[in-house]
Design a protein around this motif. Structure first.
Motif, PDB file in Angstrom:
ATOM      1  N   ILE A 101       0.835  -1.203   0.000  1.00  0.00           N
ATOM      2  CA  ILE A 101       0.000   0.000   0.000  1.00  0.00           C
ATOM      3  C   ILE A 101       0.871   1.254   0.000  1.00  0.00           C
ATOM      4  N   SER A 102       1.921   1.250   0.805  1.00  0.00           N
ATOM      5  CA  SER A 102       2.785   2.424   0.927  1.00  0.00           C
ATOM      6  C   SER A 102       3.453   2.760  -0.401  1.00  0.00           C
ATOM      7  N   LYS A 103       3.889   1.748  -1.136  1.00  0.00           N
ATOM      8  CA  LYS A 103       4.534   1.994  -2.424  1.00  0.00           C
ATOM      9  C   LYS A 103       3.538   2.581  -3.434  1.00  0.00           C
ATOM     10  N   ILE A 104       2.315   2.103  -3.399  1.00  0.00           N
ATOM     11  CA  ILE A 104       1.301   2.622  -4.324  1.00  0.00           C
ATOM     12  C   ILE A 104       0.954   4.068  -3.983  1.00  0.00           C
ATOM     13  N   LEU A 105       0.879   4.384  -2.706  1.00  0.00           N
ATOM     14  CA  LEU A 105       0.612   5.770  -2.295  1.00  0.00           C
ATOM     15  C   LEU A 105       1.723   6.699  -2.775  1.00  0.00           C
ATOM     16  N   GLU A 106       2.974   6.287  -2.604  1.00  0.00           N
ATOM     17  CA  GLU A 106       4.102   7.111  -3.036  1.00  0.00           C
ATOM     18  C   GLU A 106       4.052   7.342  -4.540  1.00  0.00           C
TER      19      GLU A 106
END
Length: 436
Positions: free
Chosen positions: A86-91
């Motif tokens: 999720i964090s990578k997609i948000l970035e």
């Protein structure tokens, strides 16, 4: 380090909402014939008088609010593949929006250098597409769980994977990589139930909590400053206007009413600017219309028309409307057939090729359906850059003195002032790398 990594997640997501749905998004709406600035600050911006300080907020939220929190989650919980993915997609979502809108931005040296270099626009988009691939792989090895700090999808990994593919399709489309866009979109958001939206979580009964961001500014000091009455978008949807896009198979009145913003009072809004109306980040609408355009360009007329008709079938069931405006008698979206795009047909009165007539209709649908998203601004720049001016929705310039449409937004003034590697000043009319 004593704080649970998941507690950093909704901070990153709230910051991303501001990047995607706030001030700069409204500015591109004014530069795309969709919104009108009537007075004060928004009147000046509507007249193309835009200062670099207007980018400070979203720039800070992208780099500090999203990237810092996302990378902390990744470093502090490397084995929690749900949070990592999720964090990578948000970035990728946050930085990708800045890169598409502004051009080259700092990325490869962010977090390692005090004055990070500005990578080129294509370098950033390539790196972010790879980051999305990593996020998809992480989520593929994760398990969904009830995650209350994930305010987009509540820990549903399948929805996150689909959203990542839609973002990959977006990044490919803006670079005119139509085969890549179609391949990604085929795995993207497949229904409105999978939309990545900002969903205000306020309580209408006590008038507290998160609210729609159009509503928020109209309820504050910006009452009367910004709306869309008189916009080219509403003219396209109003049967009384010469620019109306409806026909025997299409009635746009319900969507016209849903999109209309009452700039004089926040409480008078029941459509896109209603107090708790959701706002788009990455959606079925975007994904399906990427499929329609990319398929029409790479697989042919029949494939493109099929995807467009699938989308129109969703509209015909009340899609893109809320309950207040879902009035059957005010909308109609019947399926198109080949003859509608043939020379002299319903969608080809000027006798262009049927392939061009279909593409024109798809681009126009993207313009109309993309209200509140980045699609109209991105498409207008992409198509002009590709020499496809006959496909561009012909919204007029905002002022009589203006001579050209906007190509980009300014870098943040804070970054220009503090980063010795910031490039020289660029104007609103300098094309970004993908549109040259």
């Amino acid at each position: 380090q004593d704080v649970e990594p998941s507690l950093f997640l909704n901070g990153a997501q709230l910051a991303n909402i501001m990047v995607q749905n706030s001030h700069l998004n409204r500015i591109t709406g004014m530069f795309s014939g969709q919104l009108v600035g009537y007075t004060s600050l928004y009147s000046n911006i509507y007249g193309y008088s835009l200062s670099a300080v207007e980018s400070n907020g979203e720039w800070r939220r992208a780099y500090t609010g999203v990237v810092t929190n996302a990378r902390h989650i990744i470093s502090s919980a490397p084995d929690d593949k749900l949070l990592v993915g999720i964090s990578k997609i948000l970035e990728a979502n946050a930085i990708g929006t800045l890169a598409i809108t502004m051009g080259g931005v700092p990325y490869s040296e962010v977090g390692t250098q005090d004055d990070p270099k500005f990578d080129t626009q294509k370098e950033v988009l390539a790196a972010l597409s790879t980051l999305l691939d990593e996020g998809i792989a992480d989520l593929g090895s994760a398990s969904s769980r009830n995650e209350s700090f994930d305010i987009y999808f509540n820990g549903d990994k399948d929805k996150w994977i689909a959203a990542a593919y839609t973002l990959k399709a977006r990044f490919a489309l803006v670079q005119k990589n139509y085969s890549g866009a179609l391949a990604a979109a085929n795995n993207g958001i497949a229904s409105a139930a999978g939309d990545m939206n900002y969903i205000p979580r306020g309580d209408a009964a006590i008038n507290q909590g998160d609210k729609n961001l159009f509503f928020t500014i109209l309820a504050g000091s910006r009452t009367g400053d910004l709306g869309n009455k008189g916009s080219y978008l509403l003219q396209m949807l109003n049967p009384a206007e010469a620019a109306y896009r409806g026909n025997a198979k299409t009635n746009e009145l319900a969507r016209h009413n849903y999109y209309m913003i009452d700039e004089t009072s926040s409480s008078g809004n029941t459509g896109v600017a209603a107090q708790y109306e959701a706002q788009p980040i990455a959606t079925y609408t975007e994904n399906q219309l990427i499929k329609a355009e990319a398929a029409a360009r790479t697989s042919g007329f029949t494939a493109g028309l099929g995807h467009l008709n699938d989308y129109r079938a969703w509209l015909a069931g009340g899609g893109r409307l809320n309950a207040t405006h879902d009035v059957d008698s005010l909308y109609k979206y019947e399926a198109y057939v080949d003859a509608d795009f043939a020379s002299g047909g319903m969608e080809n009165s000027d006798n262009v090729s049927k392939d061009k007539a279909l593409l024109r209709e798809i681009i126009e649908e993207r313009y109309v359906s993309g209200f509140g998203s980045w699609m109209p601004f991105d498409d207008h720049r992409r198509l002009r850059g590709a020499g496809e001016n006959d496909l561009v929705v012909p919204f007029p310039l905002n002022t009589a003195a203006a001579t050209a449409h906007v190509e980009r937004l300014h870098y943040a003034q804070d970054e220009i002032t503090s980063n010795s590697n910031a490039p020289g000043d660029k104007t609103l009319y300098d094309k970004t790398e993908v549109n040259k």
